[in-house]
Design a protein around this motif. Structure first.
Motif, PDB file in Angstrom:
ATOM      1  N   HIS A  64       0.792  -1.014  -0.077  1.00  0.00           N
ATOM      2  CA  HIS A  64      -0.035   0.125  -0.004  1.00  0.00           C
ATOM      3  C   HIS A  64       0.832   1.197  -0.181  1.00  0.00           C
ATOM      4  O   HIS A  64       1.756   1.437   0.921  1.00  0.00           O
ATOM      5  N   LEU A  65       0.912   2.201  -0.939  1.00  0.00           N
ATOM      6  CA  LEU A  65       2.056   2.859  -1.368  1.00  0.00           C
ATOM      7  C   LEU A  65       0.983   4.382  -1.578  1.00  0.00           C
ATOM      8  O   LEU A  65       0.762   4.546  -3.059  1.00  0.00           O
ATOM      9  N   PRO A  66       0.698   5.147  -0.553  1.00  0.00           N
ATOM     10  CA  PRO A  66      -0.258   6.144  -0.965  1.00  0.00           C
ATOM     11  C   PRO A  66       0.312   7.429  -1.729  1.00  0.00           C
ATOM     12  O   PRO A  66       1.433   7.910  -1.628  1.00  0.00           O
ATOM     13  N   LEU A  67      -0.123   7.352  -2.939  1.00  0.00           N
ATOM     14  CA  LEU A  67       0.007   8.565  -3.906  1.00  0.00           C
ATOM     15  C   LEU A  67      -0.433   9.871  -3.575  1.00  0.00           C
ATOM     16  O   LEU A  67       0.216  10.883  -3.713  1.00  0.00           O
ATOM     17  N   GLN A  68      -1.643  10.111  -3.236  1.00  0.00           N
ATOM     18  CA  GLN A  68      -2.310  11.192  -2.707  1.00  0.00           C
ATOM     19  C   GLN A  68      -2.568  12.189  -3.938  1.00  0.00           C
ATOM     20  O   GLN A  68      -3.797  12.408  -4.030  1.00  0.00           O
ATOM     21  N   SER A  69      -1.904  12.303  -5.099  1.00  0.00           N
ATOM     22  CA  SER A  69      -2.225  13.192  -6.117  1.00  0.00           C
ATOM     23  C   SER A  69      -1.186  12.819  -7.198  1.00  0.00           C
ATOM     24  O   SER A  69       0.013  12.518  -6.909  1.00  0.00           O
ATOM     25  N   GLY A  70      -1.762  13.047  -8.344  1.00  0.00           N
ATOM     26  CA  GLY A  70      -0.741  12.799  -9.737  1.00  0.00           C
ATOM     27  C   GLY A  70      -0.029  14.150 -10.177  1.00  0.00           C
ATOM     28  O   GLY A  70       0.456  14.077 -11.022  1.00  0.00           O
ATOM     29  N   SER A  71      -0.569  15.306  -9.254  1.00  0.00           N
ATOM     30  CA  SER A  71      -0.024  16.686  -9.801  1.00  0.00           C
ATOM     31  C   SER A  71       1.232  16.991  -8.741  1.00  0.00           C
ATOM     32  O   SER A  71       0.988  16.867  -7.673  1.00  0.00           O
ATOM     33  N   ASN A  72       2.412  17.209  -9.292  1.00  0.00           N
ATOM     34  CA  ASN A  72       3.514  17.627  -8.769  1.00  0.00           C
ATOM     35  C   ASN A  72       3.525  19.003  -7.839  1.00  0.00           C
ATOM     36  O   ASN A  72       3.940  18.965  -6.809  1.00  0.00           O
ATOM     37  N   LYS A  73       2.686  19.854  -8.226  1.00  0.00           N
ATOM     38  CA  LYS A  73       2.266  21.259  -7.676  1.00  0.00           C
ATOM     39  C   LYS A  73       1.706  20.466  -6.269  1.00  0.00           C
ATOM     40  O   LYS A  73       2.063  21.053  -5.302  1.00  0.00           O
ATOM     41  N   ILE A  74       0.561  19.756  -6.433  1.00  0.00           N
ATOM     42  CA  ILE A  74      -0.038  19.335  -5.343  1.00  0.00           C
ATOM     43  C   ILE A  74       0.685  18.660  -4.318  1.00  0.00           C
ATOM     44  O   ILE A  74       0.539  18.890  -3.228  1.00  0.00           O
ATOM     45  N   LEU A  75       1.631  17.769  -4.825  1.00  0.00           N
ATOM     46  CA  LEU A  75       2.486  16.946  -4.085  1.00  0.00           C
ATOM     47  C   LEU A  75       3.537  17.859  -3.124  1.00  0.00           C
ATOM     48  O   LEU A  75       3.627  17.759  -2.124  1.00  0.00           O
ATOM     49  N   ARG A  76       3.729  18.825  -3.824  1.00  0.00           N
ATOM     50  CA  ARG A  76       4.728  19.989  -3.139  1.00  0.00           C
ATOM     51  C   ARG A  76       3.781  20.586  -1.907  1.00  0.00           C
ATOM     52  O   ARG A  76       4.271  20.523  -0.915  1.00  0.00           O
ATOM     53  N   LEU A  77       2.864  20.959  -2.442  1.00  0.00           N
ATOM     54  CA  LEU A  77       1.904  21.811  -1.256  1.00  0.00           C
ATOM     55  C   LEU A  77       1.559  20.957  -0.158  1.00  0.00           C
ATOM     56  O   LEU A  77       1.337  21.126   0.775  1.00  0.00           O
ATOM     57  N   MET A  78       1.479  19.422  -0.481  1.00  0.00           N
ATOM     58  CA  MET A  78       1.140  18.418   0.559  1.00  0.00           C
ATOM     59  C   MET A  78       2.303  18.106   1.311  1.00  0.00           C
ATOM     60  O   MET A  78       2.295  17.508   2.280  1.00  0.00           O
ATOM     61  N   ASN A  79       3.613  18.624   1.055  1.00  0.00           N
ATOM     62  CA  ASN A  79       4.857  18.342   1.520  1.00  0.00           C
ATOM     63  C   ASN A  79       5.229  16.737   1.663  1.00  0.00           C
ATOM     64  O   ASN A  79       5.352  16.354   2.615  1.00  0.00           O
ATOM     65  N   ARG A  80       4.926  16.149   0.328  1.00  0.00           N
ATOM     66  CA  ARG A  80       5.074  14.741   0.306  1.00  0.00           C
ATOM     67  C   ARG A  80       6.333  14.280   0.165  1.00  0.00           C
ATOM     68  O   ARG A  80       6.835  13.081   0.367  1.00  0.00           O
ATOM     69  N   GLY A  81       7.140  15.054  -0.432  1.00  0.00           N
ATOM     70  CA  GLY A  81       8.764  14.740  -0.395  1.00  0.00           C
ATOM     71  C   GLY A  81       9.146  13.796  -1.767  1.00  0.00           C
ATOM     72  O   GLY A  81      10.042  13.375  -1.820  1.00  0.00           O
ATOM     73  N   TYR A  82       8.087  13.766  -2.653  1.00  0.00           N
ATOM     74  CA  TYR A  82       8.572  12.792  -3.843  1.00  0.00           C
ATOM     75  C   TYR A  82       7.585  13.746  -5.192  1.00  0.00           C
ATOM     76  O   TYR A  82       6.491  14.092  -5.079  1.00  0.00           O
ATOM     77  N   SER A  83       8.242  13.341  -6.238  1.00  0.00           N
ATOM     78  CA  SER A  83       7.255  13.874  -7.430  1.00  0.00           C
ATOM     79  C   SER A  83       6.504  12.564  -7.983  1.00  0.00           C
ATOM     80  O   SER A  83       6.912  11.512  -7.750  1.00  0.00           O
ATOM     81  N   PHE A  84       5.564  13.068  -9.125  1.00  0.00           N
ATOM     82  CA  PHE A  84       5.015  11.942  -9.473  1.00  0.00           C
ATOM     83  C   PHE A  84       6.015  10.818 -10.517  1.00  0.00           C
ATOM     84  O   PHE A  84       5.759   9.787 -10.352  1.00  0.00           O
ATOM     85  N   GLU A  85       7.131  11.524 -10.991  1.00  0.00           N
ATOM     86  CA  GLU A  85       8.000  10.829 -11.607  1.00  0.00           C
ATOM     87  C   GLU A  85       8.907   9.891 -10.774  1.00  0.00           C
ATOM     88  O   GLU A  85       9.062   8.822 -11.182  1.00  0.00           O
ATOM     89  N   GLU A  86       9.027  10.582  -9.655  1.00  0.00           N
ATOM     90  CA  GLU A  86       9.797   9.487  -8.886  1.00  0.00           C
ATOM     91  C   GLU A  86       8.942   8.351  -8.200  1.00  0.00           C
ATOM     92  O   GLU A  86       9.258   7.231  -8.129  1.00  0.00           O
TER      93      GLU A  86
END
Ligand code: SAM
Ligand code: SF4
Length: 455
Positions: A264-286
């Motif tokens: 189980h590997l939570p992605l949360q969003s496919g948008s790098n902008k949103i991943l950054r705002l979420m402070n997730r620490g990875y990009s979609f490409e990674e």
């Protein structure tokens, strides 16, 4: 009725406890720990609140909906408490941690309150202490091996770490469960050996970010150690943070026979902008690179994820990137949620919040798409042979038995007299949206037949 009368009542009469658990697996296992402690204090679990002397609400505050459900239950129980003033009402879990004494102000019918880090002291609370939600590093909890009363009998949950250091901008967990603390490896090993001795076949290691487990061993090393425990046939874990999913872990997952082919590997969003705002620490490409590595090493792995719909500032384009991500990755299943602003979190205070209508619409699009993908993937399994661990009768249909594949897919088979906990081979006859249908392969019943020879 004074508090001391209550105490007297609790200690002298038969003692039944009813626990209403809200939220995630972590909470379900916390309730098991509460029951373990209370049993030592002479309590018996009851499934009927009318029959209980102690009622515990083990609460969840991850999303507003779970919080609302709890408050409406708490309101409802007020009349019950009026009729039966001696019943003790306790509030535990993340809302207890967050709100502390405020709960007593809102609901004076509550007898005591304790947070997730104070479960070990539950026996003191039933005898009178009122609020305990200290969040400072609590050395007790790591030292104490809480005597969980496990409800399943076949599958057991084992906490390997507490808290979280990540501070994803949407998430309340670091505030309610404190900083990350890993349990010592030897304590985990001892617990797993004991579970094996008691006949458990499957364990799920629990932590908010198991990949950052650090004690006498790191997480891949811990898996190697647990893989050697005889009797445990399946090892699972939740949750893996994509940023911390290492090559070493992927290799170990592929190599260890007892570690299941599921992550189980939570992605949360496919948008790098949103991943950054979420402070997730990875990009979609990674993220997608890690998915490829997992699939290269473990071709039949099933991958599930969490998605948040309608994070503040999410545009139609950002949403479409999530839709594209789902199409590209083809997850085996997802949990998707509308963004829920949580008090005290960074995202909860962001200005560009989306309307509930827009969040709902995006959530429906995500779920509808994923349903099709899941059904398609399940159909691909038709005609294949899968090992399932039998969990018992299906709750939806008593004429069926239910179990799970190593990839964590639910399989229902026609009822047959066979013991719970058996590992059996089935042929998948139908792939559905949320489960699979299967039929038992009689010639493969070795080990599934119980001692009296019944199948
Ligand atoms: N530690 C896990 C991780 O980072 O992957 C997740 C734990 S959290 C209890 C489970 C899921 O709840 C998250 O992955 C996220 O999708 C969802 N979640 C957490 N906070 C949320 C919020 N404020 N609104 C909507 N969903 C939320
Ligand atoms: Fe919450 Fe992020 Fe920690 Fe998961 S990793 S518990 S989402 S803060």
């Amino acid at each position: 009725m004074s508090e001391s009368d209550d105490k007297c009542y609790i200690s002298e009469m038969k003692k039944n406890v009813y626990i209403h658990t809200f939220g995630c697996q972590m909470n379900i296992h916390d309730s098991e720990k509460m029951l373990g402690i209370l049993e030592q204090e002479g309590f018996t679990e009851t499934g009927d609140p009318n029959d209980a002397e102690l009622i515990i609400f083990n609460t969840c505050s991850i999303r507003q909906k779970a919080e609302q459900k709890f408050y409406s239950e708490l309101g409802r129980i007020k009349a019950f408490k009026k009729k039966r003033p001696r019943v003790q009402i306790a509030v535990a879990g993340c809302i207890a941690q967050q709100e502390g004494k405020n709960i007593l102000r809102k609901a004076p019918h509550v007898s005591f309150i304790f947070g997730p880090q104070n479960i070990h002291a539950l026996k003191d609370f039933v005898s009178g202490k009122i609020v305990s939600t200290a969040l400072e590093d609590n050395p007790e909890i790591e030292k104490t091996d809480l005597p969980a009363k496990r409800v399943d009998g076949v599958r057991a949950w084992v906490t390997i770490m507490y808290g979280c250091n990540n501070f994803c901008s949407f998430c309340i967990v670091p505030y309610t469960r404190g900083r990350e603390r890993s349990r010592p490896t030897d304590k985990i090993l001892a617990e797993v050996k004991e579970l094996a001795a008691r006949g458990y076949k499957e364990i799920t290691l629990l932590g908010q970010n198991v990949n950052s487990y650090r004690s006498n061993s790191n997480f891949p090393e811990l898996l190697k150690i647990l893989n050697r425990v005889g009797g445990i046939e399946r090892i699972r874990f939740v949750t893996s943070h994509p940023r911390d999913l290492s090559e070493e872990l992927i290799a170990v997952m592929g190599d260890l026979p007892r570690v299941c082919e599921h992550i189980h590997l939570p992605l949360q969003s496919g948008s790098n902008k949103i991943l950054r705002l979420m402070n997730r620490g990875y990009s979609f490409e990674e993220y997608i690179q890690k998915v490829s590595k997992l699939r290269n090493k473990i071709p039949n792995i099933s991958i599930t994820t969490d998605i948040i719909a309608g994070f503040p500032g999410e545009t139609d384009d950002d949403h479409m990137l999530t839709i594209e991500a789902l199409k590209k990755i083809e997850f085996d299943g997802i949990f998707a949620f509308k963004f829920s602003p949580r008090p005290g979190t960074k995202a909860g205070g962001m200005e560009n919040q989306l309307s509930d209508g827009l969040k709902s619409m995006r959530l429906i699009q995500i779920l509808e798409l994923q349903d099709k993908i899941t059904e398609h993937k399940n159909k691909l399994l038709e005609g294949t042979f899968q090992e399932i661990l039998l969990e018992g009768e299906s709750e939806a249909d008593r004429k069926k038995l239910t179990g799970r594949t190593r990839t964590n897919k639910i399989v229902n088979i026609p009822w047959i007299e066979i013991k719970k906990g058996a590992l059996i081979s089935v042929e998948i006859t139908k792939g559905r949206k949320h489960s699979l249908e299967g039929k038992l392969l009689v010639q493969d019943l070795k080990g599934a037949v119980d001692k009296k020879g019944k199948i």
